[in-house]
Design a protein around this motif. Sequence first.
Motif, mmCIF file in Angstrom:
data_model
loop_
_atom_site.group_PDB
_atom_site.id
_atom_site.type_symbol
_atom_site.label_atom_id
_atom_site.label_comp_id
_atom_site.label_asym_id
_atom_site.label_seq_id
_atom_site.Cartn_x
_atom_site.Cartn_y
_atom_site.Cartn_z
ATOM 1 N N ALA A 13 0.830 -1.202 0.000
ATOM 2 C CA ALA A 13 0.000 0.000 0.000
ATOM 3 C C ALA A 13 0.866 1.255 0.000
ATOM 4 O O ALA A 13 0.606 2.217 -0.745
ATOM 5 C CB ALA A 13 -0.933 -0.015 1.212
ATOM 6 N N ARG A 14 1.902 1.286 0.810
ATOM 7 C CA ARG A 14 2.760 2.465 0.892
ATOM 8 C C ARG A 14 3.558 2.668 -0.392
ATOM 9 O O ARG A 14 3.718 3.812 -0.860
ATOM 10 C CB ARG A 14 3.698 2.340 2.096
ATOM 11 N N LEU A 15 4.070 1.592 -0.955
ATOM 12 C CA LEU A 15 4.824 1.718 -2.194
ATOM 13 C C LEU A 15 3.931 2.190 -3.340
ATOM 14 O O LEU A 15 4.342 3.026 -4.160
ATOM 15 C CB LEU A 15 5.468 0.378 -2.541
ATOM 16 N N ALA A 16 2.708 1.656 -3.406
ATOM 17 C CA ALA A 16 1.781 2.075 -4.468
ATOM 18 C C ALA A 16 1.420 3.550 -4.321
ATOM 19 O O ALA A 16 1.368 4.288 -5.318
ATOM 20 C CB ALA A 16 0.528 1.203 -4.440
ATOM 21 N N ARG A 17 1.182 4.005 -3.083
ATOM 22 C CA ARG A 17 0.846 5.421 -2.873
ATOM 23 C C ARG A 17 2.013 6.329 -3.246
ATOM 24 O O ARG A 17 1.815 7.480 -3.640
ATOM 25 C CB ARG A 17 0.447 5.658 -1.412
ATOM 26 N N ALA A 18 3.236 5.803 -3.121
ATOM 27 C CA ALA A 18 4.417 6.595 -3.477
ATOM 28 C C ALA A 18 4.669 6.615 -4.984
ATOM 29 O O ALA A 18 5.629 7.264 -5.434
ATOM 30 C CB ALA A 18 5.644 6.049 -2.754
ATOM 31 N N GLY A 19 3.847 5.911 -5.764
ATOM 32 C CA GLY A 19 3.961 5.949 -7.214
ATOM 33 C C GLY A 19 4.752 4.823 -7.841
ATOM 34 O O GLY A 19 5.001 4.836 -9.054
ATOM 35 N N VAL A 58 -5.194 -2.660 -2.500
ATOM 36 C CA VAL A 58 -4.029 -1.951 -3.039
ATOM 37 C C VAL A 58 -4.109 -1.939 -4.564
ATOM 38 O O VAL A 58 -4.437 -2.955 -5.194
ATOM 39 C CB VAL A 58 -2.727 -2.622 -2.580
ATOM 40 N N ALA A 59 -3.792 -0.802 -5.141
ATOM 41 C CA ALA A 59 -3.737 -0.684 -6.598
ATOM 42 C C ALA A 59 -2.426 -1.294 -7.089
ATOM 43 O O ALA A 59 -1.349 -0.712 -6.910
ATOM 44 C CB ALA A 59 -3.834 0.782 -7.005
#
Length: 343
Positions: free
Chosen positions: A19-25, A46-47
């Motif tokens: 989730a954190r990595l995806a939000r960071a792009g 999670v995307a």
Amino acid sequence: MLNILVTGAAGLIGGEVCARLARAGHAVHALVHRNPQVRGNDGAAVALAADYRGDITQAVCGLDPAALGPIDIVIHCAASLRFDLSDADYAAVNVEGTRHALELARALGASFLYVSTAYVCGRENGPVAEAPVRGDADFANGYEASKAAAEALVRTSGLRHAVARPSIVLGEAQSGRIRQFDTIYQAFRLFAEGRIRHLPASADATLDFVAIDHVAAGIAAIAERMEEAGGGIFHLVSGGALPVADFCAGIGAWPQFAAPELVDPAAFDAQALPPLERRLYSRVAAIYASYFQRSPRFDDSRLRALTGLRAPAANADYFRRQIGYCIEQGFLSSGAEPRAAGA
């Protein structure tokens, strides 16, 4: 943007890391096994850039590396977290599983970030450095030994690598939120309900509880800095461990709960417990007993220097927030408000 493959992506830590990595792009590729749902600690899906069904007990995790496309980093979160497996099971999942994940990373030309445990130090007390496992480490269980063996594979792999070592992962620092109540939470409930009333614990023992948001933020930050982190070992631990006495007092702060009685380990006799408590102790609490008899002080200076992250202390207030969340979610019974500290 990095292309990052996360094994164990449906797990508690793996899901929040994704989730954190995806939000960071970043483009997050998830390796899942039985459970295909990859969710952050808030429960939201999670995307993902892609997800793959695989099995870490098989060569190259049961995947065709050529079908995955470019991957910059493999973050290996997948493992068995149980403390009651046979040596063969630990070897198959935690040790050989890491070997297979390394095979996959090598085939992909990727760096490798291994998620281990701070407790590869075994029964060591006092200062514990962010350094390779000592050859004379006295492990308390097969889980610790298996994670140390896996670390050795990572260090000698020839890949650009780093090792992240979380301690005992609990809920978020400010809210106490945790997506699932497993592992040590089951022992919390037995203590709180008064079904296990006696706990062998050393007078100076501490519990290094660390918030999941700090752990996931640390793993993501190391992944983003792999060139600097290469070869490093990084503790993802509390900013100050919780004394076992404060652990018991924290549970007993709620009138509906029972604080376990601390017993000198030298005087503790599980066979002398009442029959029901004896059975529950042997099935659950005994698995974690050694953690109530240690006082390691984990150094995290390398983690702080690399990422700038500082963990909150696992103090009495933090622990009360964890219990409060358990009550709010119905995992622990509701009742009166907690007593004031020292009351």
